[in-house]
Motif scaffolding. Structure first.
Motif, mmCIF file in Angstrom:
data_model
loop_
_atom_site.group_PDB
_atom_site.id
_atom_site.type_symbol
_atom_site.label_atom_id
_atom_site.label_comp_id
_atom_site.label_asym_id
_atom_site.label_seq_id
_atom_site.Cartn_x
_atom_site.Cartn_y
_atom_site.Cartn_z
ATOM 1 N N LEU A 40 44.205 33.894 46.098
ATOM 2 C CA LEU A 40 43.738 33.875 44.713
ATOM 3 C C LEU A 40 44.849 33.432 43.770
ATOM 4 O O LEU A 40 44.627 32.622 42.861
ATOM 5 C CB LEU A 40 43.231 35.261 44.309
ATOM 6 C CG LEU A 40 41.856 35.663 44.828
ATOM 7 C CD1 LEU A 40 41.603 37.148 44.576
ATOM 8 C CD2 LEU A 40 40.764 34.827 44.182
ATOM 9 N N ARG A 48 38.128 24.030 32.627
ATOM 10 C CA ARG A 48 38.496 22.964 33.565
ATOM 11 C C ARG A 48 39.499 21.994 32.968
ATOM 12 O O ARG A 48 40.357 21.476 33.676
ATOM 13 C CB ARG A 48 37.238 22.229 34.029
ATOM 14 C CG ARG A 48 36.333 23.128 34.877
ATOM 15 C CD ARG A 48 35.111 22.404 35.385
ATOM 16 N NE ARG A 48 34.198 23.345 36.045
ATOM 17 C CZ ARG A 48 33.027 23.014 36.539
ATOM 18 N NH1 ARG A 48 32.595 21.760 36.459
ATOM 19 N NH2 ARG A 48 32.262 23.928 37.114
ATOM 20 N N ASP A 80 35.604 31.369 46.511
ATOM 21 C CA ASP A 80 36.211 30.232 47.194
ATOM 22 C C ASP A 80 37.164 30.656 48.317
ATOM 23 O O ASP A 80 37.490 29.850 49.192
ATOM 24 C CB ASP A 80 37.007 29.372 46.200
ATOM 25 C CG ASP A 80 36.127 28.788 45.115
ATOM 26 O OD1 ASP A 80 34.920 28.599 45.368
ATOM 27 O OD2 ASP A 80 36.643 28.519 44.017
ATOM 28 N N LEU A 85 35.174 27.649 38.604
ATOM 29 C CA LEU A 85 35.855 27.675 37.324
ATOM 30 C C LEU A 85 34.880 27.316 36.206
ATOM 31 O O LEU A 85 34.225 26.277 36.250
ATOM 32 C CB LEU A 85 37.013 26.680 37.342
ATOM 33 C CG LEU A 85 37.970 26.706 36.157
ATOM 34 C CD1 LEU A 85 38.740 28.011 36.144
ATOM 35 C CD2 LEU A 85 38.922 25.533 36.233
ATOM 36 N N LEU A 104 45.309 29.692 44.047
ATOM 37 C CA LEU A 104 44.286 28.948 43.322
ATOM 38 C C LEU A 104 44.555 28.966 41.820
ATOM 39 O O LEU A 104 44.425 27.941 41.132
ATOM 40 C CB LEU A 104 42.902 29.532 43.611
ATOM 41 C CG LEU A 104 42.340 29.246 45.004
ATOM 42 C CD1 LEU A 104 41.147 30.143 45.288
ATOM 43 C CD2 LEU A 104 41.950 27.784 45.133
ATOM 44 N N CYS A 105 44.941 30.128 41.312
ATOM 45 C CA CYS A 105 45.260 30.249 39.894
ATOM 46 C C CYS A 105 46.461 29.381 39.532
ATOM 47 O O CYS A 105 46.459 28.696 38.505
ATOM 48 C CB CYS A 105 45.518 31.707 39.541
ATOM 49 S SG CYS A 105 45.831 32.008 37.782
ATOM 50 N N TRP A 159 45.550 25.666 39.279
ATOM 51 C CA TRP A 159 44.899 25.387 38.001
ATOM 52 C C TRP A 159 45.931 25.373 36.877
ATOM 53 O O TRP A 159 45.923 24.492 36.002
ATOM 54 C CB TRP A 159 43.836 26.454 37.725
ATOM 55 C CG TRP A 159 43.277 26.394 36.337
ATOM 56 C CD1 TRP A 159 42.304 25.551 35.870
ATOM 57 C CD2 TRP A 159 43.676 27.200 35.221
ATOM 58 N NE1 TRP A 159 42.075 25.795 34.531
ATOM 59 C CE2 TRP A 159 42.902 26.794 34.113
ATOM 60 C CE3 TRP A 159 44.608 28.228 35.058
ATOM 61 C CZ2 TRP A 159 43.030 27.379 32.856
ATOM 62 C CZ3 TRP A 159 44.745 28.810 33.811
ATOM 63 C CH2 TRP A 159 43.970 28.386 32.733
ATOM 64 N N TRP A 212 37.669 32.775 41.147
ATOM 65 C CA TRP A 212 37.914 32.066 42.398
ATOM 66 C C TRP A 212 37.561 32.867 43.653
ATOM 67 O O TRP A 212 37.719 32.365 44.767
ATOM 68 C CB TRP A 212 39.385 31.646 42.482
ATOM 69 C CG TRP A 212 39.740 30.524 41.561
ATOM 70 C CD1 TRP A 212 39.402 29.204 41.692
ATOM 71 C CD2 TRP A 212 40.528 30.620 40.362
ATOM 72 N NE1 TRP A 212 39.925 28.479 40.651
ATOM 73 C CE2 TRP A 212 40.627 29.312 39.818
ATOM 74 C CE3 TRP A 212 41.166 31.665 39.701
ATOM 75 C CZ2 TRP A 212 41.329 29.040 38.645
ATOM 76 C CZ3 TRP A 212 41.854 31.398 38.529
ATOM 77 C CH2 TRP A 212 41.934 30.102 38.012
ATOM 78 N N THR A 253 40.944 36.577 37.910
ATOM 79 C CA THR A 253 41.199 35.613 38.985
ATOM 80 C C THR A 253 40.210 35.822 40.132
ATOM 81 O O THR A 253 39.666 34.865 40.685
ATOM 82 C CB THR A 253 42.650 35.751 39.494
ATOM 83 O OG1 THR A 253 43.545 35.539 38.416
ATOM 84 C CG2 THR A 253 42.941 34.739 40.587
#
Length: 256
Positions: free
Chosen positions: A227, A7, A110, A2, A230-231, A234, A107, A103
């Motif tokens: 994905l 962040r 990861d 990111l 993860l989005c 966040w 990410w 996205t």
């Protein structure tokens, strides 16, 4: 990874004006508004040179389908009714594809590591399962199954009730992460075709046979799911920051 500016963007993103905040709250839309603002901050990242742009025709067709619009004439009436310029309409239509692309860019690296960490959660299992409120009956039937005196299908026909009867004793295919933890452990421990000893879960004794266990593969569908996860993580973190700032701002506004 990111980018640094994203962040803790919840600490810097402009808050809606007080009157807009009130209108959003009246219609229970303030969280949706803040979510969209955060997602727009992702899309504000520069697009790397050479990255393919979303196909506009496809994006417009998808928007038409989402809005339940039929034909170009109705789409134009809808655009005018919403007060959108042509550029804003295109931006709205391509939003999902652009979000998916950014996205992946943020990410994507990861995903393989996260998949390896959580792989078993995505394994899918099919179980034959019948639940009993009488533990003695369940124990007796288990031994009959072990000795071959009774078949699982026959047991289902005679003893299954409720959902077990409707499903003919079958559960799945279902992901391990969506099962009760004890069922998930049993599915992982026993191989296909094996009977699981009577399992007491929340006051009901389960007689289980593992029919199949399909190991997860990192295909395109699962990659997109990870994905999105993860989005969303966040997004939730930044939403909490934004909502905390909103509460603080309102507290200051009403303080004597």
């Amino acid at each position: 990874m990111l980018p640094q500016p994203l962040r803790r963007i919840g600490e810097r993103l402009p808050l809606p004006a007080k009157e807009l905040t009130r209108e959003l709250a009246l219609h229970d839309l303030h969280r949706a508004y803040l979510r969209r603002q955060l997602l727009n901050s992702l899309l504000a990242l520069e697009t790397p040179e050479g990255e393919l742009l979303p196909d506009l025709d496809t994006a417009i067709r998808d928007l038409v389908q989402r809005q339940g619009i039929s034909g170009e004439a109705e789409l134009e009436r809808w655009r005018l009714a919403q007060g959108l310029t042509l550029d804003e309409l295109q931006s709205l239509a391509t939003f999902p594809a652009r979000l998916e692309a950014v996205t992946e860019r943020i990410w994507g690296e990861d995903v393989p590591g996260i998949f390896l960490q959580r792989r078993s959660e995505f394994d899918t299992v099919v179980l034959s399962l019948v639940r009993f409120s009488d533990p003695d009956l369940a124990q007796e039937l288990y031994f009959q199954l072990l000795e071959g005196e009774l078949g699982f299908t026959e047991m289902v026909e005679v003893h299954a009730r409720g959902a077990d009867q409707l499903n003919r004793g079958l559960l799945g295919p279902v992901r391990l992460k969506n099962l009760h933890p004890l069922l998930a452990c049993a599915a992982e421990r026993y191989t296909e075709g094996m009977l699981v000893p009577p399992l007491d879960i929340e006051g009901q004794v389960h007689l289980i046979r593992v029919e199949s266990l399909q190991k997860a593969q990192l295909d395109d569908s699962l990659r997109r799911e990870l994905l999105q996860d993860l989005c969303q993580r966040w997004l939730q973190e930044q939403l909490q920051i934004l909502e905390s700032r909103l509460l603080t701002q309102h507290g200051e506004d009403i303080s004597p």
